[in-house]
Motif scaffolding. Structure first.
Motif, PDB file in Angstrom:
ATOM      1  N   ASP A 776    -100.096 -30.079  -2.312  1.00 37.49           N
ATOM      2  CA  ASP A 776    -100.053 -30.821  -1.045  1.00 37.49           C
ATOM      3  C   ASP A 776    -100.506 -32.266  -1.230  1.00 37.49           C
ATOM      4  O   ASP A 776    -101.037 -32.881  -0.307  1.00 37.49           O
ATOM      5  CB  ASP A 776    -100.936 -30.106  -0.012  1.00 37.49           C
ATOM      6  CG  ASP A 776    -100.570 -30.485   1.412  1.00 37.49           C
ATOM      7  OD1 ASP A 776     -99.422 -30.881   1.650  1.00 37.49           O
ATOM      8  OD2 ASP A 776    -101.470 -30.392   2.293  1.00 37.49           O
ATOM      9  N   ALA A 777    -100.286 -32.809  -2.453  1.00 36.79           N
ATOM     10  CA  ALA A 777    -100.832 -34.142  -2.760  1.00 36.79           C
ATOM     11  C   ALA A 777    -100.211 -35.250  -1.940  1.00 36.79           C
ATOM     12  O   ALA A 777    -100.825 -36.303  -1.720  1.00 36.79           O
ATOM     13  CB  ALA A 777    -100.658 -34.434  -4.254  1.00 36.79           C
ATOM     14  N   GLU A 778     -98.969 -35.054  -1.481  1.00 31.78           N
ATOM     15  CA  GLU A 778     -98.310 -36.114  -0.733  1.00 31.78           C
ATOM     16  C   GLU A 778     -98.889 -36.247   0.668  1.00 31.78           C
ATOM     17  O   GLU A 778     -98.699 -37.272   1.321  1.00 31.78           O
ATOM     18  CB  GLU A 778     -96.810 -35.836  -0.655  1.00 31.78           C
ATOM     19  CG  GLU A 778     -96.126 -35.908  -2.017  1.00 31.78           C
ATOM     20  CD  GLU A 778     -94.641 -35.642  -1.918  1.00 31.78           C
ATOM     21  OE1 GLU A 778     -94.182 -35.334  -0.784  1.00 31.78           O
ATOM     22  OE2 GLU A 778     -93.950 -35.703  -2.937  1.00 31.78           O
ATOM     23  N   ASN A 779     -99.582 -35.210   1.150  1.00 29.34           N
ATOM     24  CA  ASN A 779    -100.226 -35.284   2.461  1.00 29.34           C
ATOM     25  C   ASN A 779    -101.396 -36.256   2.387  1.00 29.34           C
ATOM     26  O   ASN A 779    -102.144 -36.277   1.410  1.00 29.34           O
ATOM     27  CB  ASN A 779    -100.721 -33.888   2.877  1.00 29.34           C
ATOM     28  CG  ASN A 779    -101.407 -33.889   4.224  1.00 29.34           C
ATOM     29  OD1 ASN A 779    -102.554 -34.307   4.323  1.00 29.34           O
ATOM     30  ND2 ASN A 779    -100.694 -33.436   5.248  1.00 29.34           N
ATOM     31  N   GLY A 780    -101.547 -37.071   3.429  1.00 32.18           N
ATOM     32  CA  GLY A 780    -102.563 -38.116   3.393  1.00 32.18           C
ATOM     33  C   GLY A 780    -103.965 -37.603   3.164  1.00 32.18           C
ATOM     34  O   GLY A 780    -104.706 -38.105   2.298  1.00 32.18           O
ATOM     35  N   THR A 781    -104.341 -36.578   3.899  1.00 36.22           N
ATOM     36  CA  THR A 781    -105.705 -36.040   3.775  1.00 36.22           C
ATOM     37  C   THR A 781    -105.914 -35.429   2.398  1.00 36.22           C
ATOM     38  O   THR A 781    -106.944 -35.655   1.747  1.00 36.22           O
ATOM     39  CB  THR A 781    -105.962 -34.987   4.869  1.00 36.22           C
ATOM     40  OG1 THR A 781    -105.748 -35.585   6.151  1.00 36.22           O
ATOM     41  CG2 THR A 781    -107.362 -34.437   4.771  1.00 36.22           C
ATOM     42  N   SER A 782    -104.930 -34.637   1.930  1.00 35.10           N
ATOM     43  CA  SER A 782    -105.057 -33.993   0.622  1.00 35.10           C
ATOM     44  C   SER A 782    -105.104 -35.033  -0.491  1.00 35.10           C
ATOM     45  O   SER A 782    -105.828 -34.876  -1.485  1.00 35.10           O
ATOM     46  CB  SER A 782    -103.882 -33.043   0.397  1.00 35.10           C
ATOM     47  OG  SER A 782    -103.923 -31.976   1.314  1.00 35.10           O
ATOM     48  N   LEU A 783    -104.321 -36.080  -0.328  1.00 32.96           N
ATOM     49  CA  LEU A 783    -104.325 -37.137  -1.336  1.00 32.96           C
ATOM     50  C   LEU A 783    -105.692 -37.802  -1.419  1.00 32.96           C
ATOM     51  O   LEU A 783    -106.208 -38.070  -2.518  1.00 32.96           O
ATOM     52  CB  LEU A 783    -103.247 -38.183  -1.008  1.00 32.96           C
ATOM     53  CG  LEU A 783    -103.146 -39.388  -1.959  1.00 32.96           C
ATOM     54  CD1 LEU A 783    -102.826 -38.914  -3.370  1.00 32.96           C
ATOM     55  CD2 LEU A 783    -102.100 -40.382  -1.465  1.00 32.96           C
ATOM     56  N   TYR A 784    -106.283 -38.004  -0.263  1.00 34.80           N
ATOM     57  CA  TYR A 784    -107.604 -38.620  -0.234  1.00 34.80           C
ATOM     58  C   TYR A 784    -108.639 -37.696  -0.901  1.00 34.80           C
ATOM     59  O   TYR A 784    -109.471 -38.139  -1.699  1.00 34.80           O
ATOM     60  CB  TYR A 784    -108.007 -38.915   1.203  1.00 34.80           C
ATOM     61  CG  TYR A 784    -109.420 -39.405   1.351  1.00 34.80           C
ATOM     62  CD1 TYR A 784    -109.768 -40.709   1.008  1.00 34.80           C
ATOM     63  CD2 TYR A 784    -110.428 -38.548   1.820  1.00 34.80           C
ATOM     64  CE1 TYR A 784    -111.076 -41.158   1.130  1.00 34.80           C
ATOM     65  CE2 TYR A 784    -111.729 -38.983   1.940  1.00 34.80           C
ATOM     66  CZ  TYR A 784    -112.052 -40.296   1.599  1.00 34.80           C
ATOM     67  OH  TYR A 784    -113.343 -40.731   1.713  1.00 34.80           O
ATOM     68  N   LEU A 785    -108.547 -36.408  -0.603  1.00 32.69           N
ATOM     69  CA  LEU A 785    -109.486 -35.448  -1.203  1.00 32.69           C
ATOM     70  C   LEU A 785    -109.274 -35.358  -2.706  1.00 32.69           C
ATOM     71  O   LEU A 785    -110.232 -35.279  -3.480  1.00 32.69           O
ATOM     72  CB  LEU A 785    -109.312 -34.061  -0.559  1.00 32.69           C
ATOM     73  CG  LEU A 785    -109.761 -33.932   0.895  1.00 32.69           C
ATOM     74  CD1 LEU A 785    -109.371 -32.559   1.458  1.00 32.69           C
ATOM     75  CD2 LEU A 785    -111.267 -34.137   1.022  1.00 32.69           C
ATOM     76  N   LEU A 786    -107.984 -35.358  -3.124  1.00 37.74           N
ATOM     77  CA  LEU A 786    -107.687 -35.299  -4.546  1.00 37.74           C
ATOM     78  C   LEU A 786    -108.260 -36.511  -5.286  1.00 37.74           C
ATOM     79  O   LEU A 786    -108.855 -36.388  -6.359  1.00 37.74           O
ATOM     80  CB  LEU A 786    -106.169 -35.226  -4.744  1.00 37.74           C
ATOM     81  CG  LEU A 786    -105.654 -35.133  -6.184  1.00 37.74           C
ATOM     82  CD1 LEU A 786    -106.220 -33.884  -6.860  1.00 37.74           C
ATOM     83  CD2 LEU A 786    -104.127 -35.094  -6.198  1.00 37.74           C
ATOM     84  N   GLN A 787    -108.086 -37.664  -4.669  1.00 39.15           N
ATOM     85  CA  GLN A 787    -108.622 -38.892  -5.269  1.00 39.15           C
ATOM     86  C   GLN A 787    -110.152 -38.827  -5.350  1.00 39.15           C
ATOM     87  O   GLN A 787    -110.760 -39.247  -6.347  1.00 39.15           O
ATOM     88  CB  GLN A 787    -108.161 -40.091  -4.430  1.00 39.15           C
ATOM     89  CG  GLN A 787    -108.523 -41.440  -5.031  1.00 39.15           C
ATOM     90  CD  GLN A 787    -107.962 -42.589  -4.197  1.00 39.15           C
ATOM     91  OE1 GLN A 787    -107.408 -42.375  -3.124  1.00 39.15           O
ATOM     92  NE2 GLN A 787    -108.108 -43.823  -4.698  1.00 39.15           N
ATOM     93  N   SER A 788    -110.790 -38.262  -4.327  1.00 42.52           N
ATOM     94  CA  SER A 788    -112.257 -38.157  -4.302  1.00 42.52           C
ATOM     95  C   SER A 788    -112.749 -37.212  -5.384  1.00 42.52           C
ATOM     96  O   SER A 788    -113.742 -37.486  -6.064  1.00 42.52           O
ATOM     97  CB  SER A 788    -112.715 -37.663  -2.921  1.00 42.52           C
ATOM     98  OG  SER A 788    -112.329 -38.576  -1.906  1.00 42.52           O
ATOM     99  N   ILE A 789    -112.024 -36.104  -5.563  1.00 46.23           N
ATOM    100  CA  ILE A 789    -112.445 -35.128  -6.574  1.00 46.23           C
ATOM    101  C   ILE A 789    -112.360 -35.738  -7.969  1.00 46.23           C
ATOM    102  O   ILE A 789    -113.283 -35.590  -8.787  1.00 46.23           O
ATOM    103  CB  ILE A 789    -111.568 -33.875  -6.471  1.00 46.23           C
ATOM    104  CG1 ILE A 789    -111.861 -33.119  -5.159  1.00 46.23           C
ATOM    105  CG2 ILE A 789    -111.822 -32.942  -7.660  1.00 46.23           C
ATOM    106  CD1 ILE A 789    -110.892 -31.995  -4.867  1.00 46.23           C
ATOM    107  N   LEU A 790    -111.251 -36.419  -8.232  1.00 45.91           N
ATOM    108  CA  LEU A 790    -111.101 -37.062  -9.548  1.00 45.91           C
ATOM    109  C   LEU A 790    -112.151 -38.142  -9.758  1.00 45.91           C
ATOM    110  O   LEU A 790    -112.672 -38.320 -10.870  1.00 45.91           O
ATOM    111  CB  LEU A 790    -109.699 -37.643  -9.672  1.00 45.91           C
ATOM    112  CG  LEU A 790    -108.581 -36.599  -9.802  1.00 45.91           C
ATOM    113  CD1 LEU A 790    -107.206 -37.247  -9.645  1.00 45.91           C
ATOM    114  CD2 LEU A 790    -108.680 -35.872 -11.127  1.00 45.91           C
TER     115      LEU A 790
END
Length: 857
Positions: A776-790
């Motif tokens: 779900d990386a293209e979703n705005g919220t998921s992308l933000y969370l993914l970026q935060s985790i990395l």
């Protein structure tokens, strides 16, 4: 002709014979010395009167002397039994001393009579004259007349002494003997005095008459017959009464000792008290016991029977009992005047009580449990034997009542949860069964909602059993306040409760939803303890009986199925039972059974491992993850997402986890033999239960040593939930593992509820990003969370591994965001051991050239 004389003597002889026969008949069933004496006395009197008859008829001198000697000898012989009979009737004591005195004198007279020429009545120096005279008109009788001998005079002196003794005995027995017997004895004594006087006067020639000797003796025999007859009748009556009393007392003892298994305690108490009334003739029988603790001063009737009618149980204060009878430790006996002496007692007046026996009932010495009382409408004096029986009954009834109290206490223990004081599973089942019988004849339905607290086991580990118990008790008190009289909330497991209600509403599902929301709010309300403040959640399963319950199942089991489905679907929810759940549950049971067999078999080929490579951006393998697979011969392929939760639920996850570790080590050893050593480490998933076991590290090292595998070849993948249960213990264990050269990956990072303040203290090596963030990386919220985790991984100097990479765009995005390694179908599916080793020799995969170029630059 001597018809009249013959009639008189024959009558007297006949009467004495009849008396002897009557006494013999009595003696047949009533042996005793006095009967033998009376029988002998009757026959002696009979012979004495016959000899007197013959003496009067003897017209020649020799015959007259002979019969006079016989008559006198019999007279001497009569004295001893006559003396004994009179003594017996008067109740004289020490008779033997009198007998020892009189008998020798009588014996001397008896011998003198036999050797004297003219009998013992006349002197030996001068022969008496035979005199004939007329009596009763024309009948002639004969007698001897002459000078009286010293022996005859001695006889009259002895007779006088004996008669005086009789007078003394008779006077002393006045009031002790029945008046009729005493009067007849007095008449007999007067007759004897008259007979002696007449005998002397006739012998001296003062009166010319027939000497009716033994008339008083005959009268005494009649007295004996009448007296013995009355005694025998009374004795038989007493014997019958005693037999009846004995039989009744035996019945009481039998009723005490005998109790059928189906007899209730109340029935037993009633049976015994009824027997006591029957035996004693009491009109009322009552068992009074304490109503509550003794200090409450309250008593109640455990059993109350008045004139064979069972009275209702009543409770009252001991102050209502007359103070003379309040002490429950004493035996109280009133033989008469009870109602008159205590006019203030309404109870005594109502039952018209004149006499009473009240015996205490003790469970232990000095610990009375109540009293057993018998009340009589007439005066009554109990004998010792009956009083002893009453005490035995009271003791047994006390034991029975104490046992009943114990049974009730045990029932309370059996039906009430000790910890929460809520009804327990036994009580719930009992009430449910009762409702099921009633509902069969009505249009009502039973609603069951079974629910438990999510994560309560974790709470136990976090705050300890004492703290968790306090939380549980708080919830139980709130639930108890919620339940109405028509509802029941029972504790049916450790952290499991069941709500039950009966309703006839049409919208039963709406009723269920209403109660579910209320129960969820009760469990979720803030709870403050000395261990901290908590907010909990719960999962529930509901069922409606009878509409939703299959015929071959019970309602509780259906609610349990629904609850298990609610937990499988993610918890914190309500699941309504439907029949399809049965198939799912049966499949789960089947899988559980087969999984257990599979793990015990160990050498089965049905369960095996596959390996999914972990790669860098160039497609070069930097490690792999071992994943379990199961192909069942009957059920086919069973996915890990199905059998792993079942393993966790049934307690097999530890066994499955160590099986996986051993399989990996065995495969690494096999590859080593084949000359293959995979790049990087092989990742193994470790469950929370496995990681929390105290001997996890020791067992892990034992397996690696068994196959000579270096810990540096293994990567242990742990979830956030497993580490956060006890952070201090987790840090200690991870540190120990890293000291042995194991690496640690935090699996599915971002899906848990861990605190970053704790996370920074964990000595980790890798962060594995859950595939849900990648997909779900293209979703705005998921992308933000993914970026935060990395970003977190980079700042904590941890290598990051993205799971579930399946498309080129995902690789491109992850590379842009700074992800280190990748795992997913885009690079490789999970491979069996042989295919994995072949795949490993390909050093570069199908990676976009621009990405590789960018990496080289």
């Amino acid at each position: 002709m001597h018809d009249f004389v013959a009639l008189i003597f024959a009558s007297l002889v006949g009467v004495n014979i009849m008396c002897a026969l009557f006494i013999i008949f009595l003696k047949r069933d009533n042996a005793g010395r006095q009967f033998a004496v009376v029988i002998a006395f009757c026959f002696l009197v009979c012979f004495f009167q016959y000899s007197t008859w013959q003496y009067h008829l003897s017209s020649d001198f020799a015959s007259s002397i002979l019969w006079l000697k016989i008559q006198t000898s019999l007279l001497y012989l009569v004295i001893t039994p006559y003396f004994l009979i009179f003594a017996f009737w008067c109740g004289a004591s020490n008779i033997k001393y009198y007998v020892y005195t009189v008998c020798p004198l009588v014996l001397v007279l008896f011998v003198h009579n036999l050797i004297a020429p003219y009998s013992g009545r006349f002197t030996a120096t001068q022969a008496p004259d035979l005199i004939g005279y007329t009596v009763f008109g024309d009948e002639t009788v004969y007698r001897l007349a002459g000078e009286m001998s010293a022996g005859a005079l001695l006889f009259y002196v002895i007779s006088f002494v004996v008669l005086m003794q009789f007078v003394f005995w008779l006077a002393r027995s006045r009031g002790k003997l029945p008046s009729a017997i005493w009067n007849m004895l007095a008449v007999s004594l007067l007759l004897q005095v008259f007979a002696i006087v007449m005998s002397v006067l006739t012998q001296k020639g003062v009166y010319e008459t027939v000497l009716l000797g033994g008339l008083s003796f005959t009268f005494l025999n009649i007295v004996c017959c009448l007296g013995y007859s009355n005694l025998v009748i009374q004795k038989n009556h007493d014997f019958d009464t005693l037999s009846y009393r004995t039989a009744t007392l035996e019945n009481i003892l039998v009723s005490i000792a005998t109790r059928t298994p189906d007899m209730t305690s109340d029935d037993y108490l009633t049976a015994v008290i009824s027997k006591m009334q029957e035996a004693s003739g009491a009109s009322t029988g009552i068992i009074l016991v304490y109503d509550g603790p003794a200090e409450n001063n309250k008593v109640k009737t455990a059993v109350a029977i008045h004139r064979q009618r069972i009275l209702d149980t009543i409770s009252f204060s001991r102050d209502n009992i007359p103070k003379d009878f309040r002490d429950p430790n004493d035996t109280h006996i009133v033989t008469s005047g009870l109602m008159d002496n205590y006019p203030e007692s309404e109870f005594y007046q109502n039952i018209r009580a004149q006499a009473m026996i009240s015996v205490p009932m003790f469970t232990k010495p000095g610990e009375p449990v109540g009293v057993m009382s018998l009340y009589f409408t007439n005066p009554s004096t109990p004998d010792d034997s009956f009083l002893n029986i009453v005490k035995v009954c009271a003791s047994r009834l006390a034991a029975e009542y104490a046992q009943e109290l114990l049974v009730k206490e045990l029932e309370n223990i059996a039906y009430v949860d000790y910890q929460t004081k809520l009804p327990n599973l036994f009580q719930l089942n009992k009430v449910l069964k009762g409702h099921e019988r009633e509902i069969a004849q009505s249009n009502e339905s039973v609603i069951l909602i079974k629910f438990d607290i999510d994560g309560f086991a974790d709470l136990n580990r976090k705050i300890g059993f004492d703290g968790a118990d306090e939380v549980l008790k708080t919830i139980a008190r709130r639930l108890a306040n919620y339940a109405s009289e028509q509802q029941i909330i029972a504790r049916t497991g450790g952290d499991e409760f069941t709500f039950m209600t009966v309703d006839s509403a049409r919208d039963l599902n709406g009723i269920i939803e209403m109660h579910w929301q209320a129960l969820k709010s009760i469990v979720g309300a803030k709870i403050k303890t000395n261990k901290g403040t908590f907010r909990l959640r719960c999962s529930a399963g509901s069922v409606i009986y009878p509409s939703q319950v299959p015929t071959d199942m019970d309602a509780m089991r259906c609610a349990e199925f629904a609850l298990s489905q609610a937990k499988i679907k993610g918890k914190n929810r309500l699941q309504t039972f439907d029949s399809q759940m049965i198939e799912s549950i049966n499949r789960q049971k089947h899988i559980e059974k087969e999984l257990r067999n599979e793990l015990e078999a160990k050498n089965s080929d049905a369960m095996f491992l596959v390996y999914q490579p972990k790669v860098n951006l160039k497609g070069q393998m930097i490690g792999a993850e071992a994943l379990s697979r199961w192909t069942h011969p009957e059920l086919g392929v069973i996915p890990p997402l199905e059998f792993i939760p079942i393993a966790e639920a049934c307690g097999l996850i530890d066994q499955l986890g160590f099986w996986c570790i051993e399989e990996v080590c065995q495969q690494l050893a096999s590859w080593r033999t084949d000359g293959f050593s995979p790049q990087g480490r092989v990742g193994i998933n470790v469950s929370a239960q496995q990681f929390d076991s105290g001997d996890f590290v020791a067992e892990l090292l034992a397996i690696t040593e068994k196959y000579n595998i270096a810990p540096s070849q293994l990567d242990l993948e742990l979830t956030e939930s497993s580490l956060m249960k006890n952070i201090d213990s987790s840090i200690k264990t991870i540190t120990e593992l890293r000291e042995h050269q194991f690496s640690i990956s935090l699996d599915d990072f971002g899906t848990g509820y861990s605190s970053l303040s704790y996370l920074k203290d964990l000595p980790l090596d890798y962060l594995k990003i859950d595939r849900s963030f990648v997909i779900d990386a293209e979703n705005g919220t998921s992308l933000y969370l993914l970026q935060s985790i990395l970003s977190i991984g980079k700042n904590m100097q941890l290598k990051t591994v993205a799971e579930g990479v399946e498309e080129y765009q995902q690789v491109e995005l992850l590379n842009t965001l700074g992800c280190d390694y990748f795992q997913g179908y885009y690079f490789s599916r999970p491979l069996e051991a042989k295919a994995f080793s072949e795949w490993s020799f390909v050093t570069e995969k199908d990676i976009p050239s621009d990405l590789i170029q960018g990496l080289d630059d």
